[in-house]
Design a protein around this motif. Structure first.
Motif, PDB file in Angstrom:
ATOM      1  N   ALA A 249      18.473  40.009  51.545  1.00 17.61           N
ATOM      2  CA  ALA A 249      17.504  40.982  52.060  1.00 17.61           C
ATOM      3  C   ALA A 249      16.666  41.499  50.904  1.00 17.61           C
ATOM      4  O   ALA A 249      17.175  41.695  49.796  1.00 17.61           O
ATOM      5  CB  ALA A 249      18.217  42.147  52.746  1.00 17.61           C
TER       6      ALA A 249
ATOM      7  N   VAL B  70      14.632  46.622  52.089  1.00 18.16           N
ATOM      8  CA  VAL B  70      15.548  46.631  53.237  1.00 18.16           C
ATOM      9  C   VAL B  70      16.904  47.203  52.833  1.00 18.16           C
ATOM     10  O   VAL B  70      17.458  48.067  53.529  1.00 18.16           O
ATOM     11  CB  VAL B  70      15.712  45.210  53.813  1.00 18.16           C
ATOM     12  CG1 VAL B  70      16.781  45.193  54.905  1.00 18.16           C
ATOM     13  CG2 VAL B  70      14.381  44.703  54.361  1.00 18.16           C
ATOM     14  N   THR B  71      17.447  46.745  51.714  1.00 21.87           N
ATOM     15  CA  THR B  71      18.774  47.227  51.301  1.00 21.87           C
ATOM     16  C   THR B  71      18.750  48.707  50.919  1.00 21.87           C
ATOM     17  O   THR B  71      19.766  49.391  51.045  1.00 21.87           O
ATOM     18  CB  THR B  71      19.333  46.402  50.127  1.00 21.87           C
ATOM     19  OG1 THR B  71      18.438  46.463  49.013  1.00 21.87           O
ATOM     20  CG2 THR B  71      19.540  44.953  50.538  1.00 21.87           C
TER      21      THR B  71
END
Length: 274
Positions: free
Chosen positions: A34, A38-39
């Motif tokens: 990712a 996103v993380t």
């Protein structure tokens, strides 16, 4: 054990040995790929045991995770760039950024505060859409990271400011970009540090081992760009943050908290010293 990192060449290069059973004593890993934007938010629910995030996201995550002294991205001459198609600053303009909790965006905000630049609108888009968007006139400026340092001239874009160069000139510190966090109470941080360092050392000693893995996830980058990417972002700080690395992280978080851009971190800044 669940681990999340980006498909970018520096991450796949660093974690190849660890996630392919080449580090003695390390557990098996369930890998999630990712992008870091996103993380930064996905880690909030604690779904990962080890996770790559932006240093700018630490204030929201340090109650659940511990910062590891290796495996991340921190260095010199590797900062984000603010690009435009035409001359001029970003005051009153629309700027595309790769994520609201990325270090790139935090550095841009710190620079904008100092320089008096006030964008009219910030638009969050996937980083691979930023340069085409600026080139097509969808955005007045774009904040880029990763391999865009090497490819932006292909889009006819110009560099308004190298935010890493600004940061280094203003602070004397290296640029803290991406961090590796270990989930508290689940992962032994000492063991995880040794696993990741062993993976980094394996990658340096036997770069051919990870080549196919890196290229398979490199989003159609040519080999020369992949090699430049790895050599820039995988450096001595990847193996060990050391005093200079931790000082850079504290400087970033101190400045951002003082400017009201991020909250304080739960563990306290002094706890980031090693």
């Amino acid at each position: 054990m669940k681990i999340a990192y980006s498909p970018c060449p520096n991450d796949t290069f660093v974690f190849h040995a660890l996630t392919h059973g080449l580090v003695p004593g390390a557990p098996e890993f369930d890998v999630t790929f990712a992008d870091v934007d996103v993380t930064n938010t996905a880690a909030l629910d604690g779904r990962f045991d080890l996770v790559k995030v932006s240093y700018a996201a630490l204030p929201w995550l340090m109650d659940q995770y511990e910062l590891l002294p290796c495996g991340g991205a921190l260095g010199r001459g590797c900062g984000p760039l603010l690009l435009t198609l035409t001359a001029g600053g970003i005051d009153g303009k629309t700027v595309a950024v790769p994520g609201e909790r990325t270090t790139a965006y935090l550095l841009m905000r710190l620079w904008a505060e100092q320089s008096g630049q006030r964008p009219a609108e910030i638009v969050v888009v996937p980083f691979h859409e930023i340069m085409p968007g600026v080139a097509a006139g969808r955005f007045d400026a774009g904040l880029v990271i990763h391999e865009a340092r090497f490819t932006y001239p292909r889009y006819g874009l110009s560099q308004l400011v190298d935010l890493g160069e600004w940061w280094e000139s203003d602070t004397g510190s290296p640029i803290p970009l991406g961090a590796i966090l270990a989930k508290r109470g689940v992962v032994d941080p000492r063991a995880a540090t040794e696993w990741i360092r062993a993976s980094v050392r394996h990658a340096w000693a036997l770069p051919a081992d990870s080549r196919d893995y890196v290229l398979a996830h490199a989003q159609e980058m040519e080999q020369a760009v992949v090699d430049q990417h790895i050599s820039l972002y995988v450096n001595e700080f990847t193996e060990d943050l050391g005093p200079a690395g931790y000082a850079a992280v504290r400087e970033l978080l101190n400045r951002s908290e003082k400017a009201g851009l991020t909250p304080g971190i739960a563990v306290g800044l002094d706890d980031l010293a090693r």
